[in-house]
Design an enzyme around this catalytic site. Structure first.
Site, mmCIF file in Angstrom:
data_model
loop_
_atom_site.group_PDB
_atom_site.id
_atom_site.type_symbol
_atom_site.label_atom_id
_atom_site.label_comp_id
_atom_site.label_asym_id
_atom_site.label_seq_id
_atom_site.Cartn_x
_atom_site.Cartn_y
_atom_site.Cartn_z
ATOM 1 N N ASP A 263 0.830 -1.200 0.000
ATOM 2 C CA ASP A 263 0.000 0.000 0.000
ATOM 3 C C ASP A 263 0.865 1.252 0.000
ATOM 4 O O ASP A 263 1.647 1.473 0.931
ATOM 5 C CB ASP A 263 -0.921 0.005 1.213
ATOM 6 C CG ASP A 263 -1.864 1.193 1.217
ATOM 7 O OD1 ASP A 263 -1.575 2.166 1.933
ATOM 8 O OD2 ASP A 263 -2.873 1.148 0.487
ATOM 9 N N ASP A 379 22.981 4.781 -4.311
ATOM 10 C CA ASP A 379 23.047 3.503 -3.617
ATOM 11 C C ASP A 379 24.491 3.015 -3.648
ATOM 12 O O ASP A 379 25.326 3.539 -4.383
ATOM 13 C CB ASP A 379 22.125 2.488 -4.289
ATOM 14 C CG ASP A 379 21.678 1.385 -3.353
ATOM 15 O OD1 ASP A 379 22.377 1.137 -2.352
ATOM 16 O OD2 ASP A 379 20.637 0.759 -3.626
#
Length: 659
Positions: A263, A379
């Site tokens: 969600d 990253d």
């Protein structure tokens, strides 16, 4: 002591630097600690003379705003020093007994993991390629270092203090920021595998991030941020590379345990709650810098393949839901998260190069449209060259800075940036922007006043009983009860239990465990189905890549274990570590009970099995009814299984629900 006239002139000059300085001058004297730098007395207040020039410079004046101090310090730096500030190095193997800093690599511990396969040709985690901490700090001017705590909490604190002493002795006395990957959760091994059952955490132990989502307790998530901050800061850490705000819309992805689930709204809310817990409403000495990742959302990975790998480079959007993924980061930006980390993947809806190289993403979207004000960091293994495979590393680094990157994650080699400036391919003014951004949170946290920590306090704070209890509670609240036919659970007092797949007997079941023949109930512990990538091209060793069913999975023997238990004719309860949405149709109709776990230890599981804790967790993602529903879903669209067996939010309990 300076003459009063010079002190007056200096005070006037400092106030002229910023109108806010007069207000900031009312801030109480902060704690000052120096190991080698002199301490100045100005207006009856104490300041560290970090550059040892005998006078108070603006960057040394804690009364001034962080932005003013960062600008002043940046102007004093050489190009190599500025390049060092844009590195975020990895360092391990130099931790000596009692927390001393070694100058030579220590031998790897027995059973240490092999380094990841290098699929790009870019130097990464090779032990021979690691500079010592002293080399990083003194020669390469690196000030952000990622590591893991070693030894005891006190040893970790001593190691951090030793690094700070080295930094204090350099030309400008700029302190260190020590960062950590998430260490409070299950902390799965590279590729998704669980750690050995006898692994003892140095900190309190919490469920995976996906498990925190299953608790449906935003206040507990915020409290987790506070606990992580307190424990890490006690050991000298001032930054954590967490949370993930990625929406787990692709059920085969191997990094789902690190997300808050399917969600998007819940992802955004819970990521922001963690940040507010870790950093506070406003970053200060009692805060820990957080890093939201992996912008603009790593969830929609093509076919579920991790973008670390050359066969999984793309973020794809067949459902055109790119905004849903990037919007999940908006609450983190509103919470003033200090760092935002870009994805490895190519966001195909907007560009044809990986995120770190994309100005459309890292400047136009991140800063202009979404108003992010903090540090943009790559990253680790930032030079995964997707979209720029034919370019040398120096050109890739130029592209990243041009795109809007401020700091290179996992990097320590400063020569590329220095050479780019010398060649006129990057301007020093552009570098200055990033250096100021990187310095501002360091000033805000008070590191220039006191970067040191108390090793004895670390022993009291890390794994404090309150923190351990909260982690234990979160582990139990994250467990989801999926099936409970004829109320087989909780296990009635006196019922004999056979355990299959458990490494040891949990405390709550001591005295009740017996063999299958004499048991009343069989509890079988398994992992969700997975496949290990064996192509030799996977970045991580033993990468758990997605398969929704046991048939053909590398852990298919676990289905056989379930079926053997069922064949006994006794009631069977399955406990599944659900690292991704699994299809349960191969066995679910034949067992009496099932619970799903998301990074909970066996003692927490046993408390739910016995009823010592009433299960309350809710699924953080939907479970598909069949493999076709997994194969047919769109990577960027949540809640789009053709057939769903268990919906998002499903979860039973033993007691009636209260309205």
């Amino acid at each position: 002591m300076q003459p009063k006239s010079s002190i007056l002139a200096l005070t006037v000059a400092l106030l002229a630097v910023s109108p806010a300085a007069a207000r900031d001058a009312k801030v109480p004297q902060p704690q000052i600690e120096s190991r080698s730098a002199p301490v100045l007395m100005v207006d009856g207040l104490r300041f560290r003379d970090l550059n040892r020039n005998g006078r108070l410079d603006p960057y040394e004046d804690w009364r001034l705003p962080a932005a003013v101090r960062a600008k002043d310090l940046t102007a004093r730096m050489t190009v190599p020093e500025k390049a060092g500030m844009m590195m975020h190095a990895v360092n391990s193997g130099y931790f000596g007994p009692g927390g001393i800093v070694l100058d030579q690599l220590a031998p790897p511990p027995p059973g240490a993991l092999k380094p990841p396969v290098n699929v790009t040709g870019v130097p990464g985690f090779d032990r021979a390629d690691k500079p010592s901490p002293r080399d990083l700090i003194v020669n390469r001017h690196v000030r952000y270092i990622m590591t893991s705590p070693g030894g005891s909490p006190a040893d970790a604190a001593r190691w951090a203090n030793a690094l700070q002493e080295v930094a204090e002795g350099t030309r400008l006395g700029v302190p260190i920021v020590i960062s950590a990957d998430p260490i409070h959760t299950t902390n799965r091994l590279p590729g998704g595998a669980l750690p050995p059952p006898d692994r003892v955490k140095i900190t309190s132990s919490w469920p995976d991030q996906i498990g925190l989502a299953a608790t449906r307790d935003a206040a507990l998530v915020r409290r987790f941020g506070e606990v992580a901050s307190a424990e890490l800061r006690a050991m000298g850490f001032r930054m954590v590379l967490n949370p993930m705000a990625d929406v787990a819309s692709e059920p085969r992805w191997n990094r789902i345990p690190g997300t808050f689930g399917e969600d998007a709204k819940l992802n955004g809310e819970y990521a922001a709650q963690f940040i507010l817990g870790a950093q506070g409403q406003r970053l200060g000495p009692e805060g820990l810098m957080a890093t939201v990742k992996h912008f603009p959302g790593d969830g929609p990975v093509e076919h579920g393949f991790d973008p670390h790998n050359p066969y999984g480079t793309k973020l794809v959007y067949p459902g055109k839901r790119w905004k849903l993924h990037s919007d999940a980061f908006a609450p983190s930006f509103k919470a003033n998260v200090a760092f935002a980390m870009g994805s490895y993947g190519i966001p195909t809806w907007i560009d044809d190069v990986a995120t770190n190289f994309s100005r459309k993403v890292m400047t136009d979207l991140l800063r202009t449209k979404m108003h992010f004000k903090g540090v943009a960091i790559t990253d680790w293994m930032h030079a995964q060259p997707w979209g720029l495979e034919d370019q040398p590393k120096i050109e890739r680094e130029r592209r990243m800075v041009w795109a809007g990157i401020d700091q290179l994650g996992g990097e320590h080699e400063t020569s590329y940036l220095i050479d780019l400036i010398k060649a006129g391919k990057l301007t020093e003014a552009r570098i200055d922007v990033s250096v100021r951004r990187v310095l501002e949170p360091m000033f805000a946290m008070g590191l220039f006043e006191n970067p040191y920590v108390d090793p004895e306090a670390a022993l009291r704070i890390v794994k404090a009983p309150e923190y351990v209890a909260l982690g234990d509670l979160a582990q139990r609240k994250s467990i989801v009860l999926l099936k409970n036919t004829a109320s087989v659970l909780p296990l009635a007092p006196g019922r004999k239990v056979a355990l299959e797949g458990f490494a040891a007997t949990p405390k709550a079941l001591a005295g009740r465990v017996t063999d299958v023949a004499a048991a009343d109930v069989i509890v079988v512990k398994v992992n969700a189905p997975y496949r290990n990538n064996t192509t030799g091209k996977a970045f991580f060793v033993n990468t758990h890549e997605g398969t929704p069913v046991f048939a053909g999975a590398d852990n298919a023997a676990e289905l056989s274990m379930i079926r053997k238990a069922v064949a006994s004719g006794k009631p069977v309860v399955v406990v599944m570590s659900m690292e991704r949405p699994a299809v349960l149709s191969e066995f679910i109709d034949t067992v009496s009970g099932m619970i799903a776990t998301f990074g909970s230890g066996d003692d927490a599981v046993a408390d739910v099995l016995t009823g010592a804790f009433d299960p309350s967790g809710k699924l953080p993602f939907a479970l598909p009814a069949d493999p076709a529903s997994v194969e047919g879903q769109a990577e960027d669209v949540p809640f789009d299984f053709a057939r769903t067996a268990y919906p998002f939010g499903f979860g039973l309990s033993y007691s009636p629900r209260k309205n």
